[in-house]
Structures are given as structure tokens and as C-alpha cells.
Design an enzyme around this catalytic site. Structure first.
Site, PDB file in Angstrom:
ATOM      1  N   GLY A 190       5.709   3.472   5.325  1.00  0.00           N
ATOM      2  CA  GLY A 190       5.120   4.142   6.593  1.00  0.00           C
ATOM      3  C   GLY A 190       3.938   3.654   7.317  1.00  0.00           C
ATOM      4  N   ASP A 215       0.764  -1.273  -0.076  1.00  0.00           N
ATOM      5  CA  ASP A 215       0.067  -0.075  -0.028  1.00  0.00           C
ATOM      6  C   ASP A 215       0.772   1.248  -0.036  1.00  0.00           C
ATOM      7  OD1 ASP A 215      -2.015   1.804   0.246  1.00  0.00           O
ATOM      8  OD2 ASP A 215      -2.686   1.084   2.142  1.00  0.00           O
ATOM      9  N   GLY A 222     -10.873  -1.263  18.596  1.00  0.00           N
ATOM     10  CA  GLY A 222      -9.765  -1.845  18.712  1.00  0.00           C
ATOM     11  C   GLY A 222      -9.237  -2.365  17.277  1.00  0.00           C
ATOM     12  N   GLU A 279     -19.767   3.449  24.922  1.00  0.00           N
ATOM     13  CA  GLU A 279     -18.918   2.564  25.413  1.00  0.00           C
ATOM     14  C   GLU A 279     -19.332   1.508  26.110  1.00  0.00           C
ATOM     15  OE1 GLU A 279     -15.080   1.894  25.225  1.00  0.00           O
ATOM     16  OE2 GLU A 279     -16.059   0.021  26.256  1.00  0.00           O
ATOM     17  N   LYS A 337      -2.477  13.006  14.731  1.00  0.00           N
ATOM     18  CA  LYS A 337      -1.809  14.195  15.514  1.00  0.00           C
ATOM     19  C   LYS A 337      -1.678  15.434  14.600  1.00  0.00           C
ATOM     20  CE  LYS A 337      -2.023  10.975  17.910  1.00  0.00           C
ATOM     21  NZ  LYS A 337      -1.973   9.728  18.060  1.00  0.00           N
ATOM     22  N   HIS A 355      14.145  26.252  34.356  1.00  0.00           N
ATOM     23  CA  HIS A 355      13.105  27.098  34.672  1.00  0.00           C
ATOM     24  C   HIS A 355      12.867  28.142  33.900  1.00  0.00           C
ATOM     25  CE1 HIS A 355      10.511  28.838  37.566  1.00  0.00           C
ATOM     26  NE2 HIS A 355      10.968  29.974  37.556  1.00  0.00           N
ATOM     27  N   ASP A 367       2.692  -4.734  15.503  1.00  0.00           N
ATOM     28  CA  ASP A 367       1.226  -4.910  15.810  1.00  0.00           C
ATOM     29  C   ASP A 367       1.208  -6.539  15.590  1.00  0.00           C
ATOM     30  OD1 ASP A 367       0.862  -2.107  16.336  1.00  0.00           O
ATOM     31  OD2 ASP A 367      -0.678  -2.042  15.064  1.00  0.00           O
TER      32      ASP A 367
HETATM   33  C1  LIG Z   1      -5.764   6.373  14.587  1.00  0.00           C
HETATM   34  C2  LIG Z   1      -4.608   5.677  15.179  1.00  0.00           C
HETATM   35  C3  LIG Z   1      -3.982   6.521  15.750  1.00  0.00           C
HETATM   36  C4  LIG Z   1      -2.781   5.794  16.116  1.00  0.00           C
HETATM   37  N1  LIG Z   1      -1.840   6.711  17.292  1.00  0.00           N
HETATM   38  C5  LIG Z   1      -0.813   6.240  17.735  1.00  0.00           C
HETATM   39  C6  LIG Z   1      -0.005   7.022  18.399  1.00  0.00           C
HETATM   40  O1  LIG Z   1      -0.072   8.120  18.612  1.00  0.00           O
HETATM   41  N2  LIG Z   1       1.156   6.400  18.934  1.00  0.00           N
HETATM   42  C7  LIG Z   1       1.668   5.086  18.664  1.00  0.00           C
HETATM   43  O2  LIG Z   1       2.784   4.615  19.192  1.00  0.00           O
HETATM   44  N3  LIG Z   1       0.666   4.193  18.029  1.00  0.00           N
HETATM   45  C8  LIG Z   1      -0.365   4.912  17.311  1.00  0.00           C
HETATM   46  N4  LIG Z   1      -1.190   4.140  16.560  1.00  0.00           N
HETATM   47  C9  LIG Z   1      -0.901   2.508  16.245  1.00  0.00           C
HETATM   48  C10 LIG Z   1       0.412   2.725  15.326  1.00  0.00           C
HETATM   49  O3  LIG Z   1      -0.287   3.055  14.100  1.00  0.00           O
HETATM   50  C11 LIG Z   1       0.600   1.023  15.048  1.00  0.00           C
HETATM   51  O4  LIG Z   1       0.888   0.459  16.273  1.00  0.00           O
HETATM   52  C12 LIG Z   1       1.894   0.970  14.150  1.00  0.00           C
HETATM   53  O5  LIG Z   1       1.455   1.532  12.893  1.00  0.00           O
HETATM   54  C13 LIG Z   1       2.229  -0.551  13.859  1.00  0.00           C
HETATM   55  O6  LIG Z   1       3.279  -0.572  13.059  1.00  0.00           O
HETATM   56  P1  LIG Z   1       3.556  -1.859  12.257  1.00  0.00           P
HETATM   57  O7  LIG Z   1       4.894  -1.707  11.299  1.00  0.00           O
HETATM   58  O8  LIG Z   1       3.341  -3.127  13.007  1.00  0.00           O
HETATM   59  O9  LIG Z   1       2.358  -1.948  11.234  1.00  0.00           O
HETATM   60  P2  LIG Z   1       1.666  -1.069  10.261  1.00  0.00           P
HETATM   61  O10 LIG Z   1       1.805   0.375  10.255  1.00  0.00           O
HETATM   62  O11 LIG Z   1       0.049  -1.253  10.326  1.00  0.00           O
HETATM   63  O12 LIG Z   1       2.243  -1.508   8.716  1.00  0.00           O
HETATM   64  C14 LIG Z   1       1.947  -2.608   8.185  1.00  0.00           C
HETATM   65  C15 LIG Z   1       2.181  -2.478   6.780  1.00  0.00           C
HETATM   66  O13 LIG Z   1       2.173  -3.858   6.041  1.00  0.00           O
HETATM   67  C16 LIG Z   1       1.649  -3.885   4.774  1.00  0.00           C
HETATM   68  N5  LIG Z   1       1.210  -5.071   4.620  1.00  0.00           N
HETATM   69  C17 LIG Z   1       0.267  -5.833   5.318  1.00  0.00           C
HETATM   70  N6  LIG Z   1       0.100  -7.008   4.584  1.00  0.00           N
HETATM   71  C18 LIG Z   1       0.972  -7.274   3.656  1.00  0.00           C
HETATM   72  C19 LIG Z   1       1.181  -8.094   2.471  1.00  0.00           C
HETATM   73  N7  LIG Z   1       0.625  -9.378   2.775  1.00  0.00           N
HETATM   74  N8  LIG Z   1       2.224  -7.591   1.802  1.00  0.00           N
HETATM   75  C20 LIG Z   1       2.900  -6.454   1.569  1.00  0.00           C
HETATM   76  N9  LIG Z   1       2.622  -5.565   2.655  1.00  0.00           N
HETATM   77  C21 LIG Z   1       1.667  -5.926   3.543  1.00  0.00           C
HETATM   78  C22 LIG Z   1       0.412  -2.747   5.248  1.00  0.00           C
HETATM   79  O14 LIG Z   1      -0.083  -2.187   3.875  1.00  0.00           O
HETATM   80  C23 LIG Z   1       1.163  -1.950   6.139  1.00  0.00           C
HETATM   81  O15 LIG Z   1       1.798  -0.517   5.374  1.00  0.00           O
HETATM   82  C24 LIG Z   1      -2.422   4.229  16.102  1.00  0.00           C
HETATM   83  C25 LIG Z   1      -3.026   3.913  15.094  1.00  0.00           C
HETATM   84  C26 LIG Z   1      -4.218   4.551  14.606  1.00  0.00           C
HETATM   85  C27 LIG Z   1      -5.107   3.712  13.822  1.00  0.00           C
END
Ligand SMILES: Cc1cc2nc3c(=O)[nH]c(=O)nc-3n(C[C@H](O)[C@H](O)[C@H](O)COP(=O)(O)OP(=O)(O)OC[C@H]3O[C@@H](n4cnc5c(N)ncnc54)[C@H](O)[C@@H]3O)c2cc1C
Length: 474
Positions: free
Chosen positions: A44, A41, A277, A209, A56, A450, A318
């Protein structure tokens, strides 16, 4: 292998370019490994494109407008008008700058970027389907794989996301116009952060909730100032009500909720946002082909080196379990890359901070007083209210406090909880203290600038030692 596939090979194959995957890729590149990063996709991942960063950006922009419009006490009389198009354009600019930066950094570190969807196709092979018709696929052989496929928002039955009436957080962060009214299902951190954004945009917001508390997982005294401010902003928070269904009305929709006792309530609104969630993305990878099975919640179990039960396969971010936070994923990505490169790197989760970017903000790290006690410590607690902070008074935000938790016997800082202005930034000092094995005396002996909000951390440490100057001691 499918006939016609182009076969390539790599030392480290990373699936997903979110904070877990791109950090792993850059670190592996720095360590001179041959790295291939597959993303279906956008660079980032959720964080940069649909999560942390856009949320943010909107929290800041709506905060600026709200502050400016509510600063009579400071002698400022303004009536800011929000141009939603302009605000969204600015937010997208921030996102583009960061995602472009990730792509550039990957390339500069020698990472081979592949666009497409990866699926396992054997113990040491993935197939990557390139999007769109006629774009084909390729097979990539790997020595090591890092699964970093992230998570997706959970849908509840009857509330399938359609991007129009029923929104995911991703849809909500991309809205082109301000809804008149919004029901938010879920009072977790995502629901509460977005409730603040939309309330400041002028939307009539109701949060429903199912549990009896908002921001579950955070102590009552941290959640309460947030709930109070939210109510001051006009947000209606309905606890103990589970969303049970919705229907179209002439004007918009009506969302029905039900209590445990079967009592139903209906809320008319323009749209509903479901933020109940997130679930790990492990079901689309054909894990069976590699002999891996996620746990009952869909997570991949890993050890303290981010390794799954297979020696050559790692999982970060995640997909590797709670807390589902970007910085936890980044650390895991870094460790996975270092372990693959043969470095003696390991994970240590004792000081993973968490922040909620509401008004006021919440920041936590390490142990709470109760957790410290459960772990066999004799906790000593120091607290400093922001109302006694000179800097807090000059910002107009005096709600909340800093709490520091230490072991009474040794003085070691075990954790901290902050609710108040800049809590997300301030918690870093307590995190560092926990990580370094600093004592209350170390924090108290550190001269703080301060007037700053960080003086409240210093004062809390002094309070725990019984000699705070600017507050009465415990
Ligand atoms: C609204 C919102 C606010 C948030 N705010 C915070 C915050 O303030 N602070 C914080 O720490 N966390 C926050 N989070 C959580 C944070 O976004 C996630 O914890 C973080 O993005 C996880 O990182 P990741 O690399 O595990 O996965 P992701 O960021 O989800 O990235 C996974 C990537 O894998 C790709 N992918 C999936 N399957 C495949 C495949 N089969 N082949 C190729 N590519 C694939 C996806 O397209 C995606 O780009 C927030 C989440 C949301 C939804």
C-alpha cells in the site's frame, strides 16, 4: 550474481507496492502476465500506510468531534472528549484492513510477492536484499521492469527528522499523545490538512510558510476560505517566514524563522512538523546499472505510455513526476501494465483532479479560467455559491462555491474549481464532463437529485449558460 543467490525470472518485475506499483501488479496479473512485486516495507506504500488513508481517517475522526462540539445552532449540546489511543487504534484498523486487502488482491491475481529491497544489477536483473541479518538476497531476471518506488518527505537543513521533536508527516500521523503546541513548517496541502487535525485535537498550532501565500498552486479564492476557517480554529498562519533553526528550551523547543528582510521570530512549541514537500526515491536503486539517469529533481522521465527512455523499463507514480498524487500513480500503473501486455493504452493528463481535505475542502480538475485563456479558449465561467444550496444549509456548511469553466464557442467543459463541503467528491462530476467531452448543456440537462450538494454543479453550468434558477445570472 552473488554466489549463493537464488535466481528466478519474471515477465514483469515491479519495485514498490504503493498505489502505482500494486495497481500495475494487479492489472498485469489480470492480463495473464507473470508478475513479481517487490516491497521493502508495507503493502500500500505511503498512501495507505503513512499518507492519504491515515490522514483522512484522522481528518474524519477529529471532524466528528469538532462538529459534535460545535452544533449548538442545531440544538445539540455536547462536549466530546477525544481518546487519542482509541482514535489511533481505529485509524490503524482502517489501514490494516486496506493493506491486507492489497496483499490478498495481489495474491488472488497471481502476483508473486517478494519482501525486500530491490536494486538494479544489470539491464535485465535486480538484486533483492531481504531485510535482517542472515536473510540473504536473491537475483530476479526480468523482461520488463516498472519502477514505483514513490517519494519521501524532504528534510530542510537543521531540521533532520528525529521523530521526537522534529516530525515528518509520517511521525505526526503516528503520534500516541496530543502535543500541547506544534509549529508546522510549510503551508502546502499536507501542512494545512494536518494543521486542521491538530487544531481540532486541541493543539496550539502555528504554521510558518516561506512564501507569501498558503496552499500555493491553488487560486486565491479557493485558498482563502480554508485560511479563514483555519484561523477561526485558532491556527496562526505566518506567511513570508522561512524556518531557519531550532533549539531545545527547558519545556520543549523554540523554532526560529526569518523573513527575506532578515527579521527573526521565535516560536516556542512542544514539537515541530516539517511538511515542505516530497522528493522521488530514485537514488537508492542503482539506476546506473541499467543506464537510466533521473532528472535534476530526481524524477524519471516517461512518455505517454509510462515508459522511460529504455524500451523495457517503465516508471509510475511519484517517481515519474508531478502531480505526486495517488490516483495519478494508479492510472500510470494500469497503463504501464496494459502497454506491457500489448494493449493500445496511453496516458492523458487533461483531467487529473486534485483535492485538499481541509475545512472547507478544495477540489480542482482541468483548466482554470486563466489557464483556459492561456490555452487559446474563450472561457465562459459559471459559479454557484453554496450559501444558495438547500442541501449545504442543511449540513451547516455554506462556505465556498462551485465554478465550472467551459469554452464559450463550443460549450465544452474544460475544468472546474470547488471550495466547500464535499469538494473532493463533487469535483468528480466535472472531471467526468471534461473526460467525456460533455458540454455545459449536457451538465445542465442532467437531472440531479434534490436536495444534494451536486445540484451546485448543475446550477453552475446553468449559470454559465445564463439561466440559473437559484442564483442571479452573470
Ligand atoms: C500525509 C500525506 C497525505 C497524502 N494525501 C494524499 C491524498 O489525499 N490524495 C492523494 O492522491 N495523494 C496523497 N498523498 C500522496 C500519495 O501518498 C502519493 O502520491 C502516493 O503514495 C504515491 O504512490 P507511489 O506508488 O508512487 O509511491 P508510494 O506510495 O510512496 O510507494 C512506494 C513504495 O515503494 C517501496 N520501495 C521504495 N524503494 C524500494 C526498493 N528499492 N525496493 C522495494 N521497495 C521499495 C516503498 O517502501 C513504498 O512502499 C499524501 C501523501 C502524504 C505523505
Amino acid at each position: 550474481m552473488v554466489v549463493g543467490d537464488i535466481a528466478t525470472g519474471t515477465d514483469v518485475l515491479i519495485i514498490g507496492a504503493g498505489p502505482g506499483g500494486y495497481v500495475a501488479a494487479i492489472r498485469a496479473g489480470q492480463l495473464d502476465l507473470d508478475v513479481t512485486l517487490v516491497e521493502k516495507d508495507a503493502y500500500g506504500g505511503t498512501c495507505l500506510n503513512h499518507g492519504c488513508i491515515p490522514s483522512k481517517a484522522l481528518i474524519t475522526a477529529t471532524g466528528v468531534a469538532h462538529e459534535a462540539g460545535n452544533a449548538e445552532e442545531m440544538g445539540i449540546h455536547a462536549d466530546p472528549a477525544i481518546d487519542m489511543g482509541g482514535m489511533m487504534e481505529w485509524k490503524e484498523g482502517v489501514v490494516d484492513q486496506l493493506t491486507g486487502g492489497v496483499e490478498k488482491l495481489c495474491k488472488a491475481n497471481g502476483v508473486n510477492l517478494v519482501e525486500g529491497t530491490a536494486e538494479f544489477d544489470g539491464e535485465n536483473r535486480v538484486r533483492v536484499a531481504h531485510g535482517g541479518e542472515g536473510q540473504g538476497s536473491e537475483s530476479i531476471e526480468f523482461e520488463h521492469a516498472i519502477v514505483a518506488t514513490g517519494s519521501r518527505p524532504i528534510e530542510i537543513p537543521g531540521f533532520e527528522f528525529d521523530g521526537e521533536r522534529i516530525l515528518s508527516s509520517r511521525d505526526a500521523l503516528a503520534l500516541k499523545s496530543v502535543p500541547d503546541s506544534l509549529v508546522i513548517v510549510g503551508a502546502g496541502y499536507i501542512g494545512m490538512e494536518l494543521a486542521g487535525v491538530f487544531a481540532k485535537l486541541g493543539t496550539d498550532v502555528t504554521v510558518v510558510e516561506m512564501l507569501e501565500e498558503a496552499l500555493t498552486g491553488f487560486a486565491d479564492d479557493l485558498a482563502k476560505p480554508v485560511v479563514d476557517t483555519m484561523e477561526d480554529l485558532g491556527v496562526e498562519i505566518r506567511l513570508g517566514e522561512a524556518a531557519s533553526g531550532w533549539e531545545e528550551t527547558g519545556e520543549g523547543i523554540a523554532v526560529t524563522t526569518e523573513t527575506d528582510g532578515g527579521e527573526e521570530t521565535s516560536y516556542d512549541c512542544e514539537k515541530a512538523l516539517v511538511a515542505v514537500g516530497r522528493a522521488p526515491v530514485t537514488d537508492t536503486l542503482d539506476l546506473e546499472a541499467i543506464g537510466l539517469e533521473p532528472d535534476g529533481d530526481g524524477f524519471l522521465a516517461t512518455d505517454d505510455r509510462a515508459r522511460t527512455k529504455l524500451e523495457h523499463v517503465f516508471a509510475v507514480g511519484d517517481v515519474a513526476g508531478e502531480p505526486m498524487l495517488a490516483h495519478k500513480g494508479m492510472k500510470e500503473g494500469q497503463v504501464a501494465a496494459e502497454v506491457i501486455a500489448g494493449e493500445p493504452s496511453a496516458l492523458d493528463y487533461q483531467a487529473v483532479p486534485a483535492a485538499v481535505f481541509t475545512e472547507p475542502e478544495i477540489g480542482t480538475v482541468g483548466l482554470s479560467p486563466e489557464e483556459a485563456e492561456d490555452d487559446g479558449f474563450s472561457p465562459v465561467v459559471g459559479q454557484m455559491p453554496f450559501r444558495a444550496s438547500g442541501r449545504a444549509l442543511t449540513t451547516g456548511h455554506t462556505e465556498g462555491f462551485v465554478r465550472i469553466v467551459a469554452d464559450e464557442e463550443s460549450g465544452f467543459v474544460l475544468g472546474g474549481q470547488i471550495v466547500g463541503p464535499e469538494a473532493s467528491e463533487l469535483i468528480a462530476e466535472i472531471g467526468l464532463a471534461v473526460e467525456l467531452g460533455a458540454t455545459l448543456e449536457d451538465v445542465a440537462a442532467t437531472i440531479h437529485t434534490h436536495p444534494t450538494l451536486s445540484e451546485a454543479v448543475h446550477e453552475a453550468a446553468e449559470n454559465a449558460l445564463g439561466h440559473a434558477i437559484h442564483t442571479l445570472n452573470r
